[in-house]
Design an enzyme around this catalytic site. Structure first.
Site, short mmCIF file in Angstrom:
data_model
loop_
_atom_site.label_atom_id
_atom_site.label_comp_id
_atom_site.label_asym_id
_atom_site.label_seq_id
_atom_site.Cartn_x
_atom_site.Cartn_y
_atom_site.Cartn_z
N ASP A 27 0.86 -1.19 0.00
CA ASP A 27 0.00 0.00 0.00
C ASP A 27 0.89 1.24 0.00
OD1 ASP A 27 -2.08 1.74 0.18
OD2 ASP A 27 -2.87 0.99 2.08
N ASP A 121 -3.39 2.33 -5.79
CA ASP A 121 -2.17 2.36 -4.96
C ASP A 121 -2.06 1.17 -4.02
OD1 ASP A 121 -4.14 3.08 -3.09
OD2 ASP A 121 -2.68 4.25 -1.95
N GLU A 122 -2.74 0.09 -4.32
CA GLU A 122 -2.81 -0.99 -3.34
C GLU A 122 -2.98 -2.33 -4.05
OE1 GLU A 122 -6.06 -0.21 -0.66
OE2 GLU A 122 -6.07 -2.27 0.05
MG LIG Z 1 -2.47 3.92 0.17
#
Ligand SMILES: [Mg+2]
Length: 438
Positions: A27, A121-122
């Site tokens: 993350d 983003d993960e």
């Molecule tokens: Mg994040």
């Protein structure tokens, strides 16, 4: 931007037994805000808030901004009140997703393609198959974190565990810029440190419902039977899930994406490009990158496309079928230049540093398609290669295997071996440690 609770006591050394801990949750830390800081270094150390305008909400806030109580989904106007001197920036989704794509394709997928991307983003990564080459999940996580920091100027946090649930809770508690390994025999103990909202997906309504039954933490949850939880939640599925989660159990596997149909790279010039030498250099970099991704994924490409974008934003592409499938930049590059010259209406023998393009270009790139798995691809030597072999003094075995050998291969297989050597150097010393020569 995650608002999941973090527990200071959870961010400790839980031991180093990695057995069975093959799920990583990766993350990015304050992704949008971090990317804005990466391209505006003068903002470093300052409260940066992404999301501006009367009716906007906060999309991301740097850790400095969070100290003012600013959180995602808060109205930007409220954030302005909390932090009047903050740096407020508009959301630039195009930029964030372009960098995200690059991180996933040039860093994460170098390790494995067993990736479940959850958002921009993960992601979750199953590294069980990658351990043969990489040896340990921690080593993979360290490499990923170093690559993201070095190449993109941002940080990410990684949780390492035996399942998705614990890996995600671990990365949350590793933040910012941290890494947390939870050995299998510590899974239950780790999750039982958390408040109820520490369980991913447990929202305010369910929390309230559990509170009404006197359940206020994961450790209290763990002391309930499934039957009691059915009474509390009114649902057998929810009860089973909560019971398992409170014991650090998660039967869910990764949802993997369909195999890729094409692999490409494109780059925008700092200023519009007018000369062939600059355009060729950029196309060579793209070929190098694409070929190394193909090799990392064990794929061969049969189709090559060159893409150009002009200053008026018009696009042009031209495609060709290669004589044989390849994963080598030394094969892609000369063909890509031929395509470029044809798109420009320039003669095929046009080379040299002074040559001007017939039209300026803003962006150039290549992409490869008709992908096949390397081990399933039979490569017949071309006529040129057969002639080359005949000219050699010693009799050579025919290069019909897809595995090149540096000692006895043709020129193209020897070049490919050199590129594989460059891959190894880059893996060890970073992406910029070695480049292909002329
Ligand atoms: Mg994040």
């Amino acid at each position: 931007m995650s608002t999941a609770p973090r527990i200071e006591a959870a961010k400790r050394d839980w031991g180093h037994d990695e057995t069975g801990c093959t799920i990583l949750h990766i993350d990015m830390d304050a992704f949008f805000a971090s990317l804005e800081i990466a391209r505006h270094p003068e903002f470093r150390g300052k409260p940066v808030i992404v999301g501006t305008g009367n009716r906007a909400v906060v999309s991301a806030a740097s850790y400095e901004a969070r100290k003012y109580g600013i959180n995602s989904a808060m109205p930007a106007a409220r954030a302005h009140q909390l932090c009047p001197n903050g740096i407020f920036l508009p959301v630039d989704h195009h930029y964030y997703s372009a960098v995200s794509h690059e991180i996933f394709h040039t860093v994460f997928r170098e390790v494995t393609d067993r990736i479940e991307q959850v958002s921009v983003d993960e992601c979750y990564m199953d590294v069980s198959g990658a351990l043969l080459a990489w040896h340990s999940p921690t080593r993979i996580a360290q490499w990923l974190r170093a690559q993201v920091a070095e190449r993109f100027g941002i940080t990410c946090s990684v949780g390492i565990a035996g399942n998705k649930l614990v890996a995600k809770m671990a990365s949350t508690n590793a933040k910012p810029n941290g890494m947390l390994l939870i050995p299998l025999d510590k899974h239950a103990q780790f999750v039982q440190l958390m408040p109820l909202r520490g369980i991913p997906g447990l929202g305010p309504a369910q929390e309230k419902r559990l509170n009404a039954w006197g359940i206020n933490s994961v450790s209290q949850l763990a002391r309930c039977s499934v039957e009691e939880l059915i009474q509390a939640t009114g649902s057998k599925a929810a009860a089973t899930h909560l019971w398992e989660a409170s014991h650090g159990i998660d039967p869910c596997t990764l949802t993997l994406h369909a195999p890729e149909k094409s692999i490409g790279q494109e780059r925008t010039f700092d200023t519009d490009c007018n000369d062939l030498a600059t355009a060729s250099t950029l196309i060579k970099q793209c070929c190098d990158k694409v070929a190394s991704i193909l090799r990392a994924k064990g794929l061969m490409a049969r189709t090559l496309t060159v893409k150009l974008r002009f200053p008026d934003l018009a696009y042009s592409t031209k495609q060709m079928q290669l004589e044989q499938p390849t994963d080598a930049a030394s094969t892609l590059y000369p063909h890509a230049i031929d395509l470029l010259l044809r798109m420009m209406g320039m003669p095929a023998d046009c080379r040299g540093t002074e040559v001007k393009l017939t039209r300026p270009i803003r962006l150039a790139g290549i992409s490869t398609s008709t992908l096949t798995k390397r081990e399933e691809t039979v490569i017949q030597p071309t006529l040129d290669e057969l002639l080359e072999e005949n000219e050699r003094v010693a009799p050579m075995p025919q290069a019909s295997s897809s595995i090149p050998s540096p000692a006895n291969g043709t020129r193209s297989t020897r070049l490919r071996c050199a590129e594989e050597a460059v891959d190894q150097i880059r893996r060890k010393f970073g992406q910029d440690s070695a480049h292909l020569g002329a």
